[in-house]
Write a protein that holds these residues in place. Structure first.
Motif, PDB file in Angstrom:
ATOM      1  N   VAL A   1      36.043  51.227  34.963  1.00 35.57           N
ATOM      2  CA  VAL A   1      35.857  50.933  33.549  1.00 35.57           C
ATOM      3  C   VAL A   1      35.195  49.572  33.442  1.00 35.57           C
ATOM      4  O   VAL A   1      35.678  48.588  34.016  1.00 35.57           O
ATOM      5  N   GLU A   2      34.100  49.511  32.727  1.00 31.09           N
ATOM      6  CA  GLU A   2      33.367  48.255  32.566  1.00 31.09           C
ATOM      7  C   GLU A   2      33.837  47.528  31.305  1.00 31.09           C
ATOM      8  O   GLU A   2      33.924  48.122  30.228  1.00 31.09           O
ATOM      9  N   VAL A   3      34.135  46.250  31.462  1.00 33.88           N
ATOM     10  CA  VAL A   3      34.388  45.379  30.314  1.00 33.88           C
ATOM     11  C   VAL A   3      33.084  44.632  30.085  1.00 33.88           C
ATOM     12  O   VAL A   3      32.773  43.645  30.753  1.00 33.88           O
ATOM     13  N   ALA A   4      32.282  45.138  29.158  1.00 31.40           N
ATOM     14  CA  ALA A   4      30.870  44.751  29.045  1.00 31.40           C
ATOM     15  C   ALA A   4      30.691  43.545  28.126  1.00 31.40           C
ATOM     16  O   ALA A   4      30.136  43.629  27.025  1.00 31.40           O
ATOM     17  N   LEU A   5      31.147  42.400  28.591  1.00 30.60           N
ATOM     18  CA  LEU A   5      30.974  41.164  27.841  1.00 30.60           C
ATOM     19  C   LEU A   5      29.632  40.524  28.176  1.00 30.60           C
ATOM     20  O   LEU A   5      29.008  40.852  29.182  1.00 30.60           O
ATOM     21  N   GLY A   6      29.222  39.587  27.350  1.00 31.78           N
ATOM     22  CA  GLY A   6      27.928  38.963  27.552  1.00 31.78           C
ATOM     23  C   GLY A   6      27.912  37.997  28.717  1.00 31.78           C
ATOM     24  O   GLY A   6      28.955  37.555  29.211  1.00 31.78           O
ATOM     25  N   GLY A   7      26.711  37.662  29.171  1.00 23.84           N
ATOM     26  CA  GLY A   7      26.550  36.702  30.245  1.00 23.84           C
ATOM     27  C   GLY A   7      27.217  37.160  31.522  1.00 23.84           C
ATOM     28  O   GLY A   7      27.130  38.333  31.906  1.00 23.84           O
ATOM     29  N   ASP A   8      27.916  36.225  32.178  1.00 24.26           N
ATOM     30  CA  ASP A   8      28.576  36.563  33.438  1.00 24.26           C
ATOM     31  C   ASP A   8      30.059  36.863  33.234  1.00 24.26           C
ATOM     32  O   ASP A   8      30.826  36.871  34.191  1.00 24.26           O
ATOM     33  N   ARG A   9      30.462  37.132  31.979  1.00 25.90           N
ATOM     34  CA  ARG A   9      31.877  37.360  31.701  1.00 25.90           C
ATOM     35  C   ARG A   9      32.283  38.821  31.859  1.00 25.90           C
ATOM     36  O   ARG A   9      33.472  39.149  31.833  1.00 25.90           O
ATOM     37  N   GLY A  10      31.321  39.719  32.007  1.00 26.95           N
ATOM     38  CA  GLY A  10      31.641  41.125  32.194  1.00 26.95           C
ATOM     39  C   GLY A  10      32.199  41.384  33.587  1.00 26.95           C
ATOM     40  O   GLY A  10      31.930  40.633  34.536  1.00 26.95           O
TER      41      GLY A  10
ATOM     42  N   LEU B   1      31.382  37.441  45.146  1.00 26.72           N
ATOM     43  CA  LEU B   1      31.511  36.204  44.386  1.00 26.72           C
ATOM     44  C   LEU B   1      30.941  35.014  45.151  1.00 26.72           C
ATOM     45  O   LEU B   1      30.674  33.963  44.563  1.00 26.72           O
ATOM     46  N   GLY B   2      30.798  35.171  46.460  1.00 27.40           N
ATOM     47  CA  GLY B   2      30.300  34.071  47.283  1.00 27.40           C
ATOM     48  C   GLY B   2      31.326  32.977  47.500  1.00 27.40           C
ATOM     49  O   GLY B   2      30.966  31.835  47.827  1.00 27.40           O
ATOM     50  N   ALA B   3      32.607  33.298  47.334  1.00 25.48           N
ATOM     51  CA  ALA B   3      33.659  32.304  47.493  1.00 25.48           C
ATOM     52  C   ALA B   3      33.804  31.892  48.952  1.00 25.48           C
ATOM     53  O   ALA B   3      33.756  32.735  49.851  1.00 25.48           O
TER      54      ALA B   3
ATOM     55  N   LEU C   1      42.533  26.564  33.847  1.00 24.97           N
ATOM     56  CA  LEU C   1      42.669  25.131  33.623  1.00 24.97           C
ATOM     57  C   LEU C   1      42.179  24.285  34.794  1.00 24.97           C
ATOM     58  O   LEU C   1      41.649  23.195  34.592  1.00 24.97           O
ATOM     59  N   PHE C   2      42.372  24.777  36.016  1.00 23.23           N
ATOM     60  CA  PHE C   2      42.011  23.968  37.171  1.00 23.23           C
ATOM     61  C   PHE C   2      40.494  23.810  37.248  1.00 23.23           C
ATOM     62  O   PHE C   2      39.751  24.803  37.215  1.00 23.23           O
ATOM     63  N   HIS C   3      40.032  22.561  37.331  1.00 25.44           N
ATOM     64  CA  HIS C   3      38.591  22.276  37.308  1.00 25.44           C
ATOM     65  C   HIS C   3      37.914  22.912  36.092  1.00 25.44           C
ATOM     66  O   HIS C   3      36.736  23.269  36.146  1.00 25.44           O
ATOM     67  N   ARG C   4      38.682  23.119  35.025  1.00 27.75           N
ATOM     68  CA  ARG C   4      38.195  23.757  33.793  1.00 27.75           C
ATOM     69  C   ARG C   4      37.673  25.173  34.024  1.00 27.75           C
ATOM     70  O   ARG C   4      36.820  25.662  33.294  1.00 27.75           O
ATOM     71  N   GLY C   5      38.196  25.805  35.076  1.00 27.94           N
ATOM     72  CA  GLY C   5      37.880  27.211  35.264  1.00 27.94           C
ATOM     73  C   GLY C   5      37.443  27.574  36.660  1.00 27.94           C
ATOM     74  O   GLY C   5      36.367  27.174  37.104  1.00 27.94           O
ATOM     75  N   VAL C   6      38.325  28.302  37.378  1.00 26.74           N
ATOM     76  CA  VAL C   6      38.022  28.836  38.709  1.00 26.74           C
ATOM     77  C   VAL C   6      38.064  30.356  38.609  1.00 26.74           C
ATOM     78  O   VAL C   6      38.928  30.909  37.918  1.00 26.74           O
ATOM     79  N   PRO C   7      37.146  31.084  39.260  1.00 28.88           N
ATOM     80  CA  PRO C   7      37.168  32.553  39.197  1.00 28.88           C
ATOM     81  C   PRO C   7      38.532  33.116  39.600  1.00 28.88           C
ATOM     82  O   PRO C   7      39.178  32.608  40.524  1.00 28.88           O
ATOM     83  N   VAL C   8      38.948  34.184  38.916  1.00 28.28           N
ATOM     84  CA  VAL C   8      40.220  34.822  39.222  1.00 28.28           C
ATOM     85  C   VAL C   8      40.028  36.325  39.321  1.00 28.28           C
ATOM     86  O   VAL C   8      39.218  36.914  38.593  1.00 28.28           O
ATOM     87  N   VAL C   9      40.740  36.944  40.260  1.00 27.70           N
ATOM     88  CA  VAL C   9      40.759  38.396  40.441  1.00 27.70           C
ATOM     89  C   VAL C   9      42.214  38.837  40.342  1.00 27.70           C
ATOM     90  O   VAL C   9      43.101  38.208  40.931  1.00 27.70           O
ATOM     91  N   HIS C  10      42.472  39.909  39.592  1.00 29.60           N
ATOM     92  CA  HIS C  10      43.836  40.386  39.408  1.00 29.60           C
ATOM     93  C   HIS C  10      44.081  41.673  40.184  1.00 29.60           C
ATOM     94  O   HIS C  10      43.265  42.607  40.144  1.00 29.60           O
TER      95      HIS C  10
ATOM     96  N   TYR D   1      41.661  31.895  26.921  1.00 30.73           N
ATOM     97  CA  TYR D   1      40.897  33.084  27.263  1.00 30.73           C
ATOM     98  C   TYR D   1      40.140  32.804  28.556  1.00 30.73           C
ATOM     99  O   TYR D   1      39.359  31.853  28.632  1.00 30.73           O
ATOM    100  N   TRP D   2      40.395  33.591  29.575  1.00 37.81           N
ATOM    101  CA  TRP D   2      39.723  33.406  30.863  1.00 37.81           C
ATOM    102  C   TRP D   2      39.595  34.779  31.518  1.00 37.81           C
ATOM    103  O   TRP D   2      40.545  35.324  32.044  1.00 37.81           O
ATOM    104  N   GLN D   3      38.385  35.339  31.444  1.00 38.21           N
ATOM    105  CA  GLN D   3      38.162  36.686  31.939  1.00 38.21           C
ATOM    106  C   GLN D   3      38.185  36.715  33.470  1.00 38.21           C
ATOM    107  O   GLN D   3      37.615  35.833  34.123  1.00 38.21           O
ATOM    108  N   PRO D   4      38.836  37.722  34.053  1.00 35.82           N
ATOM    109  CA  PRO D   4      38.790  37.859  35.515  1.00 35.82           C
ATOM    110  C   PRO D   4      37.404  38.301  35.968  1.00 35.82           C
ATOM    111  O   PRO D   4      36.584  38.760  35.157  1.00 35.82           O
ATOM    112  N   LYS D   5      37.161  38.178  37.254  1.00 33.05           N
ATOM    113  CA  LYS D   5      35.912  38.660  37.836  1.00 33.05           C
ATOM    114  C   LYS D   5      36.015  40.124  38.248  1.00 33.05           C
ATOM    115  O   LYS D   5      34.997  40.802  38.409  1.00 33.05           O
ATOM    116  N   ALA D   6      37.233  40.616  38.419  1.00 34.22           N
ATOM    117  CA  ALA D   6      37.483  42.024  38.725  1.00 34.22           C
ATOM    118  C   ALA D   6      38.981  42.262  38.570  1.00 34.22           C
ATOM    119  O   ALA D   6      39.790  41.343  38.691  1.00 34.22           O
ATOM    120  N   VAL D   7      39.334  43.520  38.307  1.00 30.51           N
ATOM    121  CA  VAL D   7      40.734  43.939  38.260  1.00 30.51           C
ATOM    122  C   VAL D   7      40.857  45.185  39.126  1.00 30.51           C
ATOM    123  O   VAL D   7      40.095  46.145  38.961  1.00 30.51           O
TER     124      VAL D   7
END
Length: 362
Positions: free
Chosen positions: A23-32, A52-54, A128-137, A168-174
């Motif tokens: 299921v795609e969460v089709a938000l704008g920019g890189d938030r999808g 993600l290139g982490a 909050l950390f560094h004003r936003g670090v990518p998160v995967v759930h 509000y902080w969108q994950p990179k994948a769930v």
């Protein structure tokens, strides 16, 4: 919480698995992002991390060792606990300090594994950390898979109310791995049905009788559509809070002895009664609320001994309320947020709700 740094190398090739739902969460920019649903989808984690290139990862897990696949990069492993008792600013602060000691950067990734309280708390720390670090759930409870891990809402509780501090902080994948639901206790599975029951009244249709993975996909698809239309709760997203105004109050009034899904189920029955009392829906639709909630084996009665005044006080602090008491209610034009509902009507409906002496969930 405990920590151990463990750099390990694994293949970054996607494992061969039976087809699963996306299921795609089709938000704008890189938030999808994509929500993956099906057996074994947690094995996609190293692929997600590689895309993600982490360079490094922090895994915060409320589940036994081995539940989370190796992310494929040097990793800090932190143990967590599911439950409202740790859904606090103190826990967020502890996590951020662990991130700092590890040297986490905005180019790295945080991975949560657990129920909805864990995804909420870890998501807020990542935001909050560094004003936003990518998160995967990696949600492991039914409630988290059908609702809590999707949509980007993060938050923790204060003694004064539930989810009063958040971002509000969108994950990179769930990754909703349905294999993880097989070990859920029956009570926790039923708890997850609370969010599915309320979906019946906000546009998902009748999900009863469908296989569990299809119920999850239907709930996620509905939420994805709503979040895409209203990412930050300025309008249509309010419908996702159906049953939650009384539900959150019940959780607080019982010191969280009543589980979230159970509380939302009772709140859904109450929302039907309140809409009926306000003349927004007819008797048959009011009765349908009770019928649907009961069909999922969810509680429908308010626990005995709760002070109605306390419940009203908690409901006044609900984050949807800009004036007076606010509820998401069914009506002739569909579900919508109704502000300034008369307290006398709310109190009357509360008084008319059945009570149970068997305790939360009885």
């Amino acid at each position: 919480m405990s920590a151990a740094q463990a750099p390990r190398q694994v293949s970054r090739q996607a494992p061969q698995r039976a087809p699963h739902r996306q299921v795609e969460v089709a938000l704008g920019g890189d938030r999808g992002y994509t929500v993956h649903i099906g057996p074994g989808v947690r094995e996609l984690l190293p692929v997600v991390v590689a895309r993600l290139g982490a360079a490094r990862a922090v895994v915060v897990s409320a589940r036994p060792a081995g539940t989370v696949p190796d992310p494929g990069v040097p990793t800090l492993w932190l143990a967590a606990r599911d439950g409202e008792q740790d859904k606090t600013l103190e826990t967020v602060g502890e996590l951020c300090r662990e991130f700092a000691r590890f040297g986490l950067t905005r180019g790295d990734v945080v991975i949560s594994c657990g129920g909805g309280t864990t995804t909420d708390t870890v998501g807020l720390a990542a935001s909050l950390f560094h004003r936003g670090v990518p998160v995967v759930h990696l949600p492991t409870s039914l409630l988290a898979q059908v609702d809590a891990s999707i949509g980007g809402k993060t938050g923790v509780n204060l003694p004064e109310g539930k989810n009063l501090v958040g971002a509000y902080w969108q994950p990179k994948a769930v990754l909703c791995d349905t294999d993880l639901l097989r070990t859920l206790p029956d009570a926790e599975r039923v708890n997850g049905y609370g969010e599915l029951a309320r979906c019946h009244f906000i546009g998902a249709g009748d999900l009863r009788g469908l296989p569990l993975h299809e119920q999850i996909a239907a709930s996620v698809s509905l939420k994805a559509a709503v979040v895409t239309a209203d990412e930050r709760d300025t309008g249509p997203r309010h419908i996702l809070n159906y049953g939650h105004t009384l539900g959150h109050a019940l959780e607080l009034a019982t010191d969280f002895a009543l589980r979230h899904g159970e509380a939302v189920a009772i709140g859904t029955v109450f929302a039907g009664r309140l809409a009926g009392a306000l003349g927004r829906i007819g008797e048959r639709r009011v009765a349908e609320h009770l019928e649907v909630v009961e069909s999922y084996r969810l509680p429908t009665a308010v626990p005995a001994g709760l002070d109605p005044g306390d419940l009203v006080r908690f409901m006044r602090r609900d984050k949807k309320a800009s004036r007076g008491l606010a509820f998401v209610l069914d009506g002739p034009s569909g579900v919508e947020l109704v502000q300034d509902v008369p307290e006398s009507v709310v109190a009357g409906c509360l008084a008319a709700m059945p009570r149970t002496g068997t305790g939360p969930g009885g």
